[in-house]
Scaffold this active site. Structure first.
Site, PDB file in Angstrom:
ATOM      1  N   LYS A  85       0.791  -1.236   0.000  1.00 45.20           N
ATOM      2  CA  LYS A  85       0.000   0.000   0.000  1.00 45.20           C
ATOM      3  C   LYS A  85       0.830   1.297   0.000  1.00 45.20           C
ATOM      4  O   LYS A  85       0.400   2.331   0.524  1.00 45.20           O
ATOM      5  CB  LYS A  85      -1.009   0.038   1.169  1.00 45.20           C
ATOM      6  CG  LYS A  85      -1.850  -1.170   1.380  1.00 45.20           C
ATOM      7  CD  LYS A  85      -2.301  -1.917   0.154  1.00 45.20           C
ATOM      8  CE  LYS A  85      -3.391  -1.273  -0.641  1.00 45.20           C
ATOM      9  NZ  LYS A  85      -3.675  -2.108  -1.861  1.00 45.20           N
ATOM     10  N   THR A  88       2.653   0.937  -5.286  1.00 43.39           N
ATOM     11  CA  THR A  88       3.172   0.129  -6.413  1.00 43.39           C
ATOM     12  C   THR A  88       2.230   0.162  -7.619  1.00 43.39           C
ATOM     13  O   THR A  88       2.704   0.162  -8.752  1.00 43.39           O
ATOM     14  CB  THR A  88       3.439  -1.350  -6.030  1.00 43.39           C
ATOM     15  OG1 THR A  88       2.393  -1.820  -5.226  1.00 43.39           O
ATOM     16  CG2 THR A  88       4.736  -1.520  -5.317  1.00 43.39           C
ATOM     17  N   HIS A 148       7.199  -7.424  -2.980  1.00 51.05           N
ATOM     18  CA  HIS A 148       7.074  -6.906  -1.606  1.00 51.05           C
ATOM     19  C   HIS A 148       8.112  -7.568  -0.696  1.00 51.05           C
ATOM     20  O   HIS A 148       8.112  -7.349   0.510  1.00 51.05           O
ATOM     21  CB  HIS A 148       5.682  -7.197  -1.047  1.00 51.05           C
ATOM     22  CG  HIS A 148       4.583  -6.411  -1.711  1.00 51.05           C
ATOM     23  ND1 HIS A 148       4.627  -5.053  -1.861  1.00 51.05           N
ATOM     24  CD2 HIS A 148       3.393  -6.808  -2.249  1.00 51.05           C
ATOM     25  CE1 HIS A 148       3.529  -4.646  -2.470  1.00 51.05           C
ATOM     26  NE2 HIS A 148       2.759  -5.684  -2.717  1.00 51.05           N
ATOM     27  N   ARG A 170       6.032   5.380   1.977  1.00 52.76           N
ATOM     28  CA  ARG A 170       4.973   6.355   2.223  1.00 52.76           C
ATOM     29  C   ARG A 170       4.808   6.572   3.721  1.00 52.76           C
ATOM     30  O   ARG A 170       5.237   5.724   4.522  1.00 52.76           O
ATOM     31  CB  ARG A 170       3.703   5.730   1.627  1.00 52.76           C
ATOM     32  CG  ARG A 170       2.485   6.555   1.623  1.00 52.76           C
ATOM     33  CD  ARG A 170       1.328   5.730   1.059  1.00 52.76           C
ATOM     34  NE  ARG A 170       0.165   6.573   0.885  1.00 52.76           N
ATOM     35  CZ  ARG A 170      -1.034   6.161   0.533  1.00 52.76           C
ATOM     36  NH1 ARG A 170      -1.234   4.876   0.278  1.00 52.76           N
ATOM     37  NH2 ARG A 170      -2.035   6.983   0.421  1.00 52.76           N
ATOM     38  N   SER A 178      -4.608   2.572   4.637  1.00 54.10           N
ATOM     39  CA  SER A 178      -4.813   1.960   3.320  1.00 54.10           C
ATOM     40  C   SER A 178      -4.845   0.428   3.427  1.00 54.10           C
ATOM     41  O   SER A 178      -5.709  -0.228   2.842  1.00 54.10           O
ATOM     42  CB  SER A 178      -3.690   2.415   2.384  1.00 54.10           C
ATOM     43  OG  SER A 178      -3.906   1.948   1.081  1.00 54.10           O
ATOM     44  N   TYR A 236       6.061   8.367  -1.854  1.00 50.88           N
ATOM     45  CA  TYR A 236       4.737   8.589  -2.446  1.00 50.88           C
ATOM     46  C   TYR A 236       4.383  10.078  -2.423  1.00 50.88           C
ATOM     47  O   TYR A 236       3.921  10.637  -3.413  1.00 50.88           O
ATOM     48  CB  TYR A 236       3.716   7.780  -1.634  1.00 50.88           C
ATOM     49  CG  TYR A 236       2.284   7.866  -2.089  1.00 50.88           C
ATOM     50  CD1 TYR A 236       1.747   6.919  -2.961  1.00 50.88           C
ATOM     51  CD2 TYR A 236       1.442   8.874  -1.618  1.00 50.88           C
ATOM     52  CE1 TYR A 236       0.420   6.978  -3.360  1.00 50.88           C
ATOM     53  CE2 TYR A 236       0.115   8.942  -2.016  1.00 50.88           C
ATOM     54  CZ  TYR A 236      -0.392   7.991  -2.883  1.00 50.88           C
ATOM     55  OH  TYR A 236      -1.715   8.058  -3.276  1.00 50.88           O
ATOM     56  N   LYS A 307      -8.421   6.207  -2.429  1.00 50.67           N
ATOM     57  CA  LYS A 307      -8.498   7.671  -2.438  1.00 50.67           C
ATOM     58  C   LYS A 307      -7.301   8.290  -3.151  1.00 50.67           C
ATOM     59  O   LYS A 307      -7.392   9.346  -3.747  1.00 50.67           O
ATOM     60  CB  LYS A 307      -8.540   8.195  -1.007  1.00 50.67           C
ATOM     61  CG  LYS A 307      -9.907   8.115  -0.377  1.00 50.67           C
ATOM     62  CD  LYS A 307      -9.970   9.067   0.797  1.00 50.67           C
ATOM     63  CE  LYS A 307     -11.384   9.241   1.280  1.00 50.67           C
ATOM     64  NZ  LYS A 307     -11.430  10.031   2.530  1.00 50.67           N
ATOM     65  N   GLY A 308      -6.155   7.673  -2.968  1.00 54.66           N
ATOM     66  CA  GLY A 308      -4.944   8.193  -3.613  1.00 54.66           C
ATOM     67  C   GLY A 308      -4.553   9.576  -3.114  1.00 54.66           C
ATOM     68  O   GLY A 308      -4.105  10.424  -3.882  1.00 54.66           O
TER      69      GLY A 308
HETATM   70  P1  PAP Z   1      -0.445  -2.862  -3.204  1.00 58.16           P
HETATM   71  O1  PAP Z   1       0.492  -2.949  -2.060  1.00 58.16           O
HETATM   72  O2  PAP Z   1      -1.654  -3.724  -3.025  1.00 58.16           O
HETATM   73  O3  PAP Z   1       0.248  -3.032  -4.513  1.00 58.16           O
HETATM   74  P2  PAP Z   1      -0.377  -0.050  -3.662  1.00 58.16           P
HETATM   75  O4  PAP Z   1      -0.696   0.169  -5.073  1.00 58.16           O
HETATM   76  O5  PAP Z   1       1.047  -0.013  -3.282  1.00 58.16           O
HETATM   77  O6  PAP Z   1      -1.052  -1.374  -3.176  1.00 58.16           O
HETATM   78  O7  PAP Z   1      -1.092   1.056  -2.797  1.00 58.16           O
HETATM   79  C1  PAP Z   1      -2.430   1.392  -2.982  1.00 58.16           C
HETATM   80  C2  PAP Z   1      -2.552   2.857  -2.638  1.00 58.16           C
HETATM   81  O8  PAP Z   1      -2.106   3.630  -3.763  1.00 58.16           O
HETATM   82  C3  PAP Z   1      -3.990   3.228  -2.395  1.00 58.16           C
HETATM   83  O9  PAP Z   1      -3.912   4.289  -1.447  1.00 58.16           O
HETATM   84  P3  PAP Z   1      -5.136   4.738  -0.513  1.00 58.16           P
HETATM   85  O10 PAP Z   1      -5.723   3.523   0.096  1.00 58.16           O
HETATM   86  O11 PAP Z   1      -4.534   5.665   0.504  1.00 58.16           O
HETATM   87  O12 PAP Z   1      -6.069   5.450  -1.433  1.00 58.16           O
HETATM   88  C4  PAP Z   1      -4.414   3.691  -3.777  1.00 58.16           C
HETATM   89  O13 PAP Z   1      -5.558   4.510  -3.776  1.00 58.16           O
HETATM   90  C5  PAP Z   1      -3.176   4.447  -4.193  1.00 58.16           C
HETATM   91  N1  PAP Z   1      -3.099   4.634  -5.653  1.00 58.16           N
HETATM   92  C6  PAP Z   1      -3.423   3.752  -6.637  1.00 58.16           C
HETATM   93  N2  PAP Z   1      -3.207   4.294  -7.837  1.00 58.16           N
HETATM   94  C7  PAP Z   1      -2.751   5.551  -7.630  1.00 58.16           C
HETATM   95  C8  PAP Z   1      -2.372   6.622  -8.498  1.00 58.16           C
HETATM   96  N3  PAP Z   1      -2.422   6.508  -9.807  1.00 58.16           N
HETATM   97  N4  PAP Z   1      -1.952   7.773  -7.926  1.00 58.16           N
HETATM   98  C9  PAP Z   1      -1.880   7.909  -6.572  1.00 58.16           C
HETATM   99  N5  PAP Z   1      -2.239   6.940  -5.703  1.00 58.16           N
HETATM  100  C10 PAP Z   1      -2.671   5.768  -6.224  1.00 58.16           C
END
Ligand code: PAP
Length: 346
Positions: A85, A88, A148, A170, A178, A236, A307-308
C-alpha cells in the site's frame, strides 16, 4: 512473450516435471509451517514470522520461498519494490509507460484495457501448484517485476546480478489506513473484519504482511545508500506533489532519460497525467476488471484505487494513535537520514 495475467489454462498446463522442481521447497515450507512464530493475521487467520518478517502463510510466504529457491535473475531486471500500500499500482503504470513510451501512444495504450498488474507482473504472488516462476523466463529483457519481499530476504543471486530496484515508501500512518481498508475487503466474508484499533496495535508491533513496515523501508534505504546507482528511493508524497519531476528522475535511473524533443513535447507531464489516480481509477478496466494473481488469488482492480491522497489517515486515526506512530517512526529512523518534519504530524 508471456502476457499477464496468465490464463488458468496456462497454469494447469504445467508439466509434472516442472511441478517436481518445486517439491523440495514445498516440503520445506510444510515442515516450517509448524515451527514459525504466529501472529494475528489481517486478512488470513494468522501471519508467520520468517527470517525476521511477517508473512501471510499462503500468498506471501510461499511466494518468498519460491523466489529464494527458484527465481533466476538477470542483470537487466528492474524491480519495483515496496511494503504494501505504498504506491506500487501507481509506480507500475509510470514505469511501464515510461519504459515503453516509444512503443505505445497514449491514445491506444495497453493500460487503457489492461489493469496495472497485467502489464507488470508480480515476482512473489505465486503458489506451488502454479509454478509460474518459470513463466517469468518467457518475459524478454529488460523485465519489469514487482515485489514486496524485504531486502534482507532477497536471494543473494538477485543482488549479485547487478539489477536495479525502484523502491517506494509512504507515511506509515497512511499505509496503515490503506492496508486496513484493503485487507478487510479481501478478507473472507465469513470472518469478522479487523477493527482499526486492532490493526493499529498489530501495525505498531510490526505484525502485518511483510512487516515490520519500518524494517522493510530501512532495509532498502540502507542498500540504496550503499548503491545509489542500483536503488532509486522514492516517496509517495514527493511523487504525488511533483509527479513529472520525479518521473524524469526515474527515467534517467532506468536508462531512458527524456530527450530534449520529448521535454519540448512535455512527454513526462503527459505520462504523469495519464497515470494519475483520477485518470486510471476511472477507466472501465480498473472499475470492473479482475486481476488473477494465481490459481487461488484474484482481486478486483478497483480495490487498488481507493483515495490516492496524502494524509487521509488524519480522518481515521486519533491524536494518540498519530503520536504513537510518529514516535515509533522517530525511534526507528533515528540517524538514518530518512526523517523529515513533514512526515511527523505531531
Ligand atoms: P499494493 O500494495 O496492493 O500493490 P499499492 O498500489 O502499493 O497497493 O497502494 C495502494 C494505494 O495507492 C492506495 O492508497 P489509498 O488507500 O490511501 O487510497 C491507492 O488509492 C493508491 N493509488 C493507486 N493508484 C494511484 C495513483 N495513480 N496515484 C496515486 N495513488 C494511487
Amino acid at each position: 512473450m508471456a502476457t499477464f495475467p496468465l490464463t488458468k489454462q496456462a497454469y494447469i498446463s504445467k508439466t509434472n516435471d516442472e511441478k517436481e522442481e518445486y517439491k523440495e521447497t514445498y516440503q520445506k515450507y510444510n515442515e516450517m509451517l509448524q515451527t514459525l512464530p504466529k501472529g494475528r493475521g489481517w486478512m488470513s487467520q494468522h501471519v508467520l514470522q520468517y527470517q525476521g518478517f511477517w508473512f501471510n502463510p499462503d500468498i506471501g510466504l510461499k511466494g518468498a520461498m519460491l523466489v529464494q529457491n527458484h527465481f533466476k535473475p538477470r542483470p537487466t531486471d528492474i524491480f519495483l519494490a515496496a511494503f504494501i500500500k505504498c504506491g506500487t499500482t501507481w509506480l507500475r503504470t509510470l514505469m511501464f509507460a515510461t519504459m515503453n513510451r516509444s512503443l505505445h501512444d497514449i491514445s491506444s495504450h495497453p493500460l487503457l484495457n489492461t489493469g496495472p498488474h497485467g502489464c507488470f507482473p508480480c515476482l512473489d504472488t505465486h503458489n506451488f501448484s502454479d509454478c509460474p516462476i518459470s513463466d517469468l523466463e518467457a518475459i524478454p529483457s529488460p523485465r519489469l517485476l514487482a515485489t514486496h519481499i524485504p531486502y534482507p530476504l532477497l536471494p543473494e543471486s538477485v543482488i549479485a546480478s547487478g539489477c536495479k530496484f525502484v523502491y517506494i515508501w509512504r507515511d506509515p500512518k497512511d499505509v496503515l489506513v490503506s492496508m486496513w481498508y484493503f485487507l478487510n475487503k479481501l478478507k473472507p466474508k465469513e470472518q469478522p473484519p479487523l477493527s482499526l484499533d486492532e490493526a493499529f496495535d498489530l501495525f505498531c508491533k510490526g505484525i502485518s504482511d511483510y512487516g515490520p513496515f519500518w524494517d522493510h523501508v530501512l532495509g532498502y534505504w540502507k542498500a540504496s545508500q550503499e548503491s545509489p546507482d542500483k536503488i532509486l528511493f522514492l516517496r509517495y508524497e514527493d511523487l504525488k506533489r511533483e509527479p513529472s519531476v520525479y518521473l524524469k528522475r526515474l527515467a534517467v535511473f532506468l536508462g531512458q532519460p527524456f530527450t530534449i524533443e520529448e521535454e519540448k513535447e512535455e512527454v513526462a507531464q503527459k505520462i504523469a497525467k495519464f497515470c494519475s489516480f483520477e485518470n486510471l481509477s476511472n477507466l472501465e478496466v480498473n472499475k470492473c476488471g479482475v486481476q488473477q494473481f494465481n490459481t487461488e488469488v484474484a482481486v478486483e482492480n478497483s480495490n487498488f484505487f481507493r483515495k490516492g491522497q496524502i494524509g487521509d489517515s488524519k480522518n481515521h486515526l486519533t491524536n494518540n494513535m498519530i503520536e504513537h506512530i510518529d514516535h515509533i517512526t522517530k525511534q526507528k529512523f533515528n540517524g538514518s537520514g530518512l526523517i523529515s518534519d513533514e512526515l511527523l504530524t505531531s
